[in-house]
Enzyme design. Structure first.
Site, short mmCIF file in Angstrom:
data_model
loop_
_atom_site.label_atom_id
_atom_site.label_comp_id
_atom_site.label_asym_id
_atom_site.label_seq_id
_atom_site.Cartn_x
_atom_site.Cartn_y
_atom_site.Cartn_z
N THR A 16 0.82 -1.21 0.00
CA THR A 16 0.00 0.00 0.00
C THR A 16 0.85 1.26 0.00
O THR A 16 0.37 2.33 -0.35
CB THR A 16 -0.93 0.04 1.23
OG1 THR A 16 -0.16 -0.19 2.41
CG2 THR A 16 -2.02 -1.01 1.13
N GLY A 96 17.02 -10.74 2.07
CA GLY A 96 15.92 -11.39 1.37
C GLY A 96 14.83 -11.92 2.27
O GLY A 96 13.96 -12.67 1.82
N GLY A 98 12.65 -9.99 3.89
CA GLY A 98 11.56 -9.03 3.99
C GLY A 98 11.66 -8.11 5.19
O GLY A 98 10.66 -7.56 5.65
N SER A 101 16.58 -4.89 4.86
CA SER A 101 18.01 -4.70 5.07
C SER A 101 18.57 -3.60 4.16
O SER A 101 19.51 -2.91 4.52
CB SER A 101 18.76 -6.02 4.84
OG SER A 101 18.46 -6.54 3.55
N ASP A 146 9.76 1.90 4.27
CA ASP A 146 10.96 1.32 4.87
C ASP A 146 11.92 2.40 5.37
O ASP A 146 12.40 2.35 6.50
CB ASP A 146 11.67 0.41 3.87
CG ASP A 146 10.84 -0.80 3.50
OD1 ASP A 146 9.79 -1.02 4.13
OD2 ASP A 146 11.24 -1.52 2.57
#
Length: 351
Positions: A16, A96, A98, A101, A146
Site C-alpha cells: 500500500t 531477502g 523481507g 536490510s 521502509d
C-alpha cells in the site's frame, strides 16, 4: 563512530505504501552495524560478502555497494559535501527475508556520513534521501515506508504512516502476554524483484481504468467495475488492505489482539489471492499456524515470493514453532528460523 540502523517489520499494510495508502510498521532490534572513519579514498567493506569495494567514480556497480554509493550521490545532489571515508558494514539482518536490510543500509550509511561530516540532517530528509537512492539509483520502485521507519521509529511503538500526506503518528504496542515473532521461510524466489515492479505497474493501470489519480479516491464499487480480472484483484487488495490498517489501528487502542490477528490472516489471504505475492512455502506456514490456538494471526511480510512471516502469538509459541519446523523440513527440506522481535528506535550512533 559506530551507527546502528534497524531492520523493519510491518504489522499490516502491505503493497500500500507505493499506492498512497496506510501502513503500520515498526523498527526491530536487529541492526546493520556501520563503522565509519575519514579516509583518502572511498572504501566500503562488507562482513557478509567478505569483500570490499574501493571507488572514486560514483557509478553503479550492480552490487550491495550501490546502497552506499547511491547515498553519496543523493547527499551531494542535495548540496551536502561528502569527503572520502572508510566504511565497514556488518549485519544481523538476513538478506531477502523481507526485513528491509536495504533501507537499513541506506539510512544507516547516510546517517553515518552525515555525522562524520558534521551535518545534522533532519530525519525526515534523511529518509527522503534514502528513498531517492533506492528508487533513482538502485532502481527499485519502492514506497517510502521502509526508509521512514528506519529513520523515524520509536522504541515500544509502531508507526502509523499515511504515505499520501507523509503524516505519521506513533502507536504504543502494549504487548502484555502477547509477542511478535518473525519466521524466515528460507526461500526467496528469483521472480521477486521483477514481479514487484510488475505489481506496481498493474496498480497504475487499474487507476487509469477507474479514471482515478490515487487509490485514496477509490471505493470497492469502483474496483468491481474493472473488467480485467487481474487488475480488479490488484486494486481490491489495495482498497481492502487500507481498511484493514485502519481497523488494526483501532484494535490496538483497546489491545484487542484477537481482532488484530484476524486482520493479519485476512491480509495474508488477500496478498495470496488478490495480489498473488505468496508462495507454497509461506502458505504452508500460514495453514499450520491457523490450527494453533496460541496463535492470534500471521501473514507474509515484505515484497513477497518468500521471505518472512510475521506472527502475533502467546508466549508459548516457540513450542508450536518447534513442531512447525519439523513438518516444514519434512515437506521442503528447508530449516526454518525464527526470532522474537521487539520494537526499536530508529537509526542511532555510538561515538
Amino acid at each position: 563512530m559506530v551507527v546502528y540502523s534497524p531492520g523493519r517489520a510491518n504489522l499490516i499494510g502491505e503493497h500500500t505504501d507505493y499506492n498512497d495508502g496506510y501502513v503500520l510498521p515498526f523498527a526491530i532490534k536487529r541492526y546493520v552495524k556501520i563503522e565509519i572513519q575519514p579516509s583518502n579514498v572511498f572504501k566500503v567493506y562488507s562482513e557478509q560478502a567478505k569483500r570490499g569495494i574501493q571507488f572514486n567514480k560514483l557509478e553503479k556497480t550492480n552490487s550491495w555497494a550501490d546502497y552506499v554509493i547511491g547515498m553519496v550521490v543523493k547527499l551531494m545532489e542535495r548540496g551536502y559535501e561528502v569527503r572520502p571515508f572508510d566504511m565497514r558494514i556488518d549485519s544481523e539482518l538476513p538478506m531477502g527475508a523481507g526485513l528491509s536490510s536495504s533501507a537499513a543500509l541506506e539510512v544507516g550509511a547516510g546517517y553515518a556520513i552525515a555525522r562524520m561530516m558534521g551535518y545534522d540532517i533532519p530525519r525526515v530528509e534523511l529518509a527522503e534521501i534514502a528513498h531517492a537512492c533506492e528508487v533513482e539509483f538502485v532502481g527499485v520502485r519502492c514506497g517510502i515506508m521502509d526508509q521512514y521507519t528506519v529513520a523515524l521509529a520509536r522504541e515500544g511503538h509502531a508507526m502509523f504512516l499515511d504515505t499520501l500526506t507523509k503524516e505519521y503518528k506513533y502507536v504504543p504496542l502494549r504487548l502484555d502476554g502477547v509477542k511478535i515473532f518473525l519466521i524466515d521461510s528460507g526461500v526467496k524466489h528469483e521472480l521477486g524483484n521483477s514481479e514487484y515492479n510488475k505489481r506496481r505497474y498493474e496498480c497504475e493501470r487499474a487507476l487509469i481504468l477507474m479514471n482515478k489519480k490515487s487509490f485514496r479516491e477509490v471505493s470497492l464499487e469502483d474496483v468491481e467495475k474493472i473488467d480485467d480480472d487481474v487488475l480488479k484483484r490488484r486494486a481490491r487488495h489495495v482498497v481492502t488492505e487500507n481498511e484493514r490498517v485502519l481497523k488494526t489501528l483501532s484494535a490496538l487502542e483497546t489491545d484487542n489482539f484477537q481482532l488484530v490477528g484476524k486482520l493479519l490472516y485476512e491480509s495474508h489471504y488477500s496478498l495470496r489471492d488478490n495480489f498473488e505475492v505468496s508462495c507454497s512455502e509461506v502458505d504452508f506456514i500460514i495453514s499450520y499456524l491457523e490450527t494453533q490456538p496460541s496463535v492470534y494471526g500471521a501473514r507474509i511480510v515484505g515484497a513477497g515470493f518468500g521471505g518472512s512471516v510475521i506472527v502475533l502469538a502467546e508466549s508459548e509459541f516457540p513450542e508450536v514453532f518447534g513442531h512447525l519446523k519439523e513438518k516444514y523440513w519434512q515437506r521442503f527440506g528447508i530449516e526454518l528460523k525464527m526470532m522474537e522481535v521487539y520494537p526499536s528506535e530508529g537509526v542511532f550512533a555510538h561515538e
